[in-house]
Scaffold this motif. Structure first.
Motif, PDB file in Angstrom:
ATOM      1  N   ARG A 257       0.855  -1.201   0.000  1.00 40.59           N
ATOM      2  CA  ARG A 257       0.000   0.000   0.000  1.00 40.59           C
ATOM      3  C   ARG A 257       0.889   1.248   0.000  1.00 40.59           C
ATOM      4  NH1 ARG A 257      -0.499   4.565   2.194  1.00 40.59           N
ATOM      5  NH2 ARG A 257      -0.270   3.644   4.254  1.00 40.59           N
ATOM      6  N   ASP A 258       1.586   1.558   1.089  1.00 43.48           N
ATOM      7  CA  ASP A 258       2.475   2.729   1.075  1.00 43.48           C
ATOM      8  C   ASP A 258       3.587   2.507   0.037  1.00 43.48           C
ATOM      9  OD1 ASP A 258       3.748   5.165   1.915  1.00 43.48           O
ATOM     10  OD2 ASP A 258       2.882   4.891   3.894  1.00 43.48           O
TER      11      ASP A 258
ATOM     12  N   HIS B 229       3.334   3.884  -3.522  1.00 46.87           N
ATOM     13  CA  HIS B 229       3.761   5.239  -3.890  1.00 46.87           C
ATOM     14  C   HIS B 229       5.139   5.194  -4.557  1.00 46.87           C
ATOM     15  CE1 HIS B 229       0.626   7.521  -1.833  1.00 46.87           C
ATOM     16  NE2 HIS B 229       0.876   6.943  -0.683  1.00 46.87           N
TER      17      HIS B 229
ATOM     18  N   GLY C 238      -1.603   3.524  -3.278  1.00 45.46           N
ATOM     19  CA  GLY C 238      -0.943   4.257  -2.191  1.00 45.46           C
ATOM     20  C   GLY C 238      -1.876   5.198  -1.458  1.00 45.46           C
ATOM     21  N   ASP C 239      -2.847   5.752  -2.164  1.00 46.89           N
ATOM     22  CA  ASP C 239      -3.797   6.680  -1.545  1.00 46.89           C
ATOM     23  C   ASP C 239      -5.101   5.981  -1.164  1.00 46.89           C
ATOM     24  OD1 ASP C 239      -2.459   9.465  -1.727  1.00 46.89           O
ATOM     25  OD2 ASP C 239      -2.072   8.523  -3.662  1.00 46.89           O
TER      26      ASP C 239
ATOM     27  N   LEU D 281      -6.804   0.461   3.024  1.00 47.02           N
ATOM     28  CA  LEU D 281      -6.822   1.841   3.524  1.00 47.02           C
ATOM     29  C   LEU D 281      -7.942   2.585   2.819  1.00 47.02           C
ATOM     30  CD1 LEU D 281      -4.944   3.958   5.190  1.00 47.02           C
ATOM     31  CD2 LEU D 281      -4.226   4.691   2.920  1.00 47.02           C
TER      32      LEU D 281
ATOM     33  N   LEU E 225      -9.407   6.581   2.498  1.00 46.99           N
ATOM     34  CA  LEU E 225      -9.439   8.018   2.811  1.00 46.99           C
ATOM     35  C   LEU E 225     -10.810   8.529   2.389  1.00 46.99           C
ATOM     36  CD1 LEU E 225      -6.253   7.492   2.566  1.00 46.99           C
ATOM     37  CD2 LEU E 225      -6.105   9.864   1.890  1.00 46.99           C
TER      38      LEU E 225
ATOM     39  N   PHE F 268      -6.824   6.406  11.503  1.00 50.47           N
ATOM     40  CA  PHE F 268      -5.445   6.677  11.061  1.00 50.47           C
ATOM     41  C   PHE F 268      -5.300   8.199  10.959  1.00 50.47           C
ATOM     42  CE2 PHE F 268      -2.185   5.637   7.602  1.00 50.47           C
ATOM     43  CZ  PHE F 268      -1.504   4.630   8.276  1.00 50.47           C
TER      44      PHE F 268
ATOM     45  N   MET G 109      -3.527  11.206  10.026  1.00 46.76           N
ATOM     46  CA  MET G 109      -2.381  11.566   9.172  1.00 46.76           C
ATOM     47  C   MET G 109      -1.819  12.937   9.538  1.00 46.76           C
ATOM     48  SD  MET G 109      -3.609  10.214   5.434  1.00 46.76           S
ATOM     49  CE  MET G 109      -5.019  11.269   5.329  1.00 46.76           C
TER      50      MET G 109
ATOM     51  N   VAL H 158       0.078   8.969  12.850  1.00 42.19           N
ATOM     52  CA  VAL H 158       0.712   8.741  11.553  1.00 42.19           C
ATOM     53  C   VAL H 158       1.656   9.896  11.255  1.00 42.19           C
ATOM     54  CG1 VAL H 158       0.274   8.378   9.094  1.00 42.19           C
ATOM     55  CG2 VAL H 158      -1.331   7.490  10.786  1.00 42.19           C
TER      56      VAL H 158
ATOM     57  N   SER I 197       3.114  11.131   8.677  1.00 40.77           N
ATOM     58  CA  SER I 197       3.084  11.100   7.200  1.00 40.77           C
ATOM     59  C   SER I 197       4.274  11.812   6.579  1.00 40.77           C
ATOM     60  CB  SER I 197       1.821  11.800   6.688  1.00 40.77           C
ATOM     61  OG  SER I 197       0.690  11.357   7.340  1.00 40.77           O
TER      62      SER I 197
ATOM     63  N   HIS J 147       2.717   4.836  12.775  1.00 44.08           N
ATOM     64  CA  HIS J 147       3.154   4.663  11.382  1.00 44.08           C
ATOM     65  C   HIS J 147       4.216   5.730  11.103  1.00 44.08           C
ATOM     66  CE1 HIS J 147       2.234   4.180   6.894  1.00 44.08           C
ATOM     67  NE2 HIS J 147       2.649   5.439   6.891  1.00 44.08           N
TER      68      HIS J 147
ATOM     69  N   HIS K 106       7.595   7.436   8.737  1.00 43.42           N
ATOM     70  CA  HIS K 106       8.375   7.553   7.493  1.00 43.42           C
ATOM     71  C   HIS K 106       9.800   7.920   7.880  1.00 43.42           C
ATOM     72  CE1 HIS K 106       5.477   7.023   4.206  1.00 43.42           C
ATOM     73  NE2 HIS K 106       4.604   7.304   5.166  1.00 43.42           N
TER      74      HIS K 106
ATOM     75  N   TYR L 202       3.977  16.058   3.472  1.00 47.41           N
ATOM     76  CA  TYR L 202       3.390  14.741   3.189  1.00 47.41           C
ATOM     77  C   TYR L 202       4.324  13.927   2.271  1.00 47.41           C
ATOM     78  CZ  TYR L 202      -1.097  12.234   2.385  1.00 47.41           C
ATOM     79  OH  TYR L 202      -2.124  11.345   2.353  1.00 47.41           O
TER      80      TYR L 202
END
Ligand SMILES: C[C@H](O)CC(=O)C(=O)O
Ligand SMILES: [Mn+2]
Length: 338
Positions: free
Chosen positions: A15-16, A19, A50-51, A86, A88, A137, A139, A167, A169, A198, A200, A289
């Motif tokens: 999923r992520d 991207h 990814g989104d 996921l 949104l 979640f 973000m 998150v 992000s 979560h 990055h 982001y």
């Protein structure tokens, strides 16, 4: 070894990680990655654009294959892990979620901006009615003070979320901020609602941040094979599992199989190495982001400007997910000022 903590891991490679490959994994890639993960002890395998559901579009980039084909493939392979997706609100709909549930997903993460939990109320309530493991979640949590974030988390729990995530992000948080935010959230939620984290890796501290989150009471942690994810990637699963083992955190995940999956299955499929280079580092530095990176690179190329200038200006303007159109505006303005 006597463990001090026990946690569960959610893998976000499919999923992520989408991207980082511009949503171009094939169904066969998805099956290979799922097979490598299933049975390693990872609780949830998240799969989507990814989104999230409905993300395949002009705005966010088209996926190589249909959402239905990916979810069908991933669900057909798993035997031990459960499949998550996921959503949104506004990009995906409750209808998309119902369809995903029919295809076999068992969990959903409903993602909203960190001050807008209420936009996910309906989706969280409906997910619970479908019997899904339902996660809220939050973000871009670095933008929101701990107390406000905790109130937003409480809202998600009141709609029915069984776990609420902080998150990062933008990969903009350091360990003290993670501690404060996780601890404040943990203290306001009842003990039957879990906390998740979560990360990055834009500032190179995703593993340290995730360990700090565990020490403050986070039970679910996200990671991806070889760190595949937006920006400088997510917490690398195999690195995190090894670090946890040494630190006294029981992840329930076997180390060698996830090392092998990262090395043999995911790295050969990367479009570029996942690393904290000057542009992904700028995401963390400027608080932008992570999924904006590839869009910002493209806009910077188009207008012949430095991606870092675009990202720093986006951070100054506090642009959030859903405002991708601002990336081109900012690059255009910077080019005109030159
Ligand atoms: C839609 C985003 O990519 C969700 C996420 O992983 C993040 O905010 O980070
Ligand atoms: Mn992410």
């Amino acid at each position: 070894m006597a463990y001090k903590y026990r946690i569960e891991l959610t893998d976000v490679t499919l999923r992520d990680g989408m991207h980082a490959v511009r949503h171009q994994f094939s169904v066969d890639d998805a099956k290979a990655i799922t097979s490598a993960l299933d049975g390693t002890g990872v609780s949830l395998i998240e799969a989507a654009h990814g989104d999230g559901l409905g993300g395949s579009s002009v705005q966010y980039g088209f996926s190589k294959e249909s959402e239905e084909d990916y979810l069908r493939a991933v669900c057909s392979v798993v035997k031990k892990s459960r499949v998550a997706t996921l959503l949104l609100p506004g990009i995906g709909t409750v209808e998309d979620l119902k369809h995903a549930e029919e295809l076999g997903i068992k969990a959903v993460r409903v993602a909203t901006h960190s001050t807008e939990a209420d936009t996910g109320a309906q989706h969280i309530e409906e997910a619970r009615k479908m019997g899904l493991d339902t996660v809220g979640f939050l973000m871009m949590s670095h933008m929101t003070p701990s107390e406000v974030l905790a109130e937003e988390g409480k809202k998600m729990a009141s709609y029915g979320a069984q776990c609420v995530y902080i998150v990062d992000s933008a990969g903009a948080m350091l360990m003290d901020e993670v501690r404060r935010k996780v601890c404040t959230l943990r203290n306001v939620l009842s003990s039957d609602v879990q906390v998740g984290f979560h990360a990055h890796n834009n500032l190179g501290v995703s593993v340290a941040n995730s360990i700090a989150a565990v020490e403050e009471g986070a039970f679910r942690i996200d990671a991806s094979l070889a760190g595949l994810g937006a920006g400088a990637g997510n917490t690398p699963l195999e690195v995190f599992v090894a670090a946890c083992e040494k630190y006294g955190i029981d992840t329930g995940v076997q180390l060698y199989p996830v090392m092998d999956a990262a090395e043999d299955i995911v790295r050969p499929r990367m479009h570029q190495p996942i690393m904290t280079d000057r542009t992904s580092l700028t995401l963390g530095y400027a608080g932008v982001y992570s999924s904006f990176l590839l869009h910002a690179n493209r806009a910077a190329d188009q207008f012949n400007v430095d991606t870092r200038d675009v990202l720093v200006e986006l951070g100054r303007r506090k642009v959030v997910g859903g405002q991708e159109d601002m990336i081109v505006d900012v690059a255009f303005e910077i080019a005109n000022k030159k």
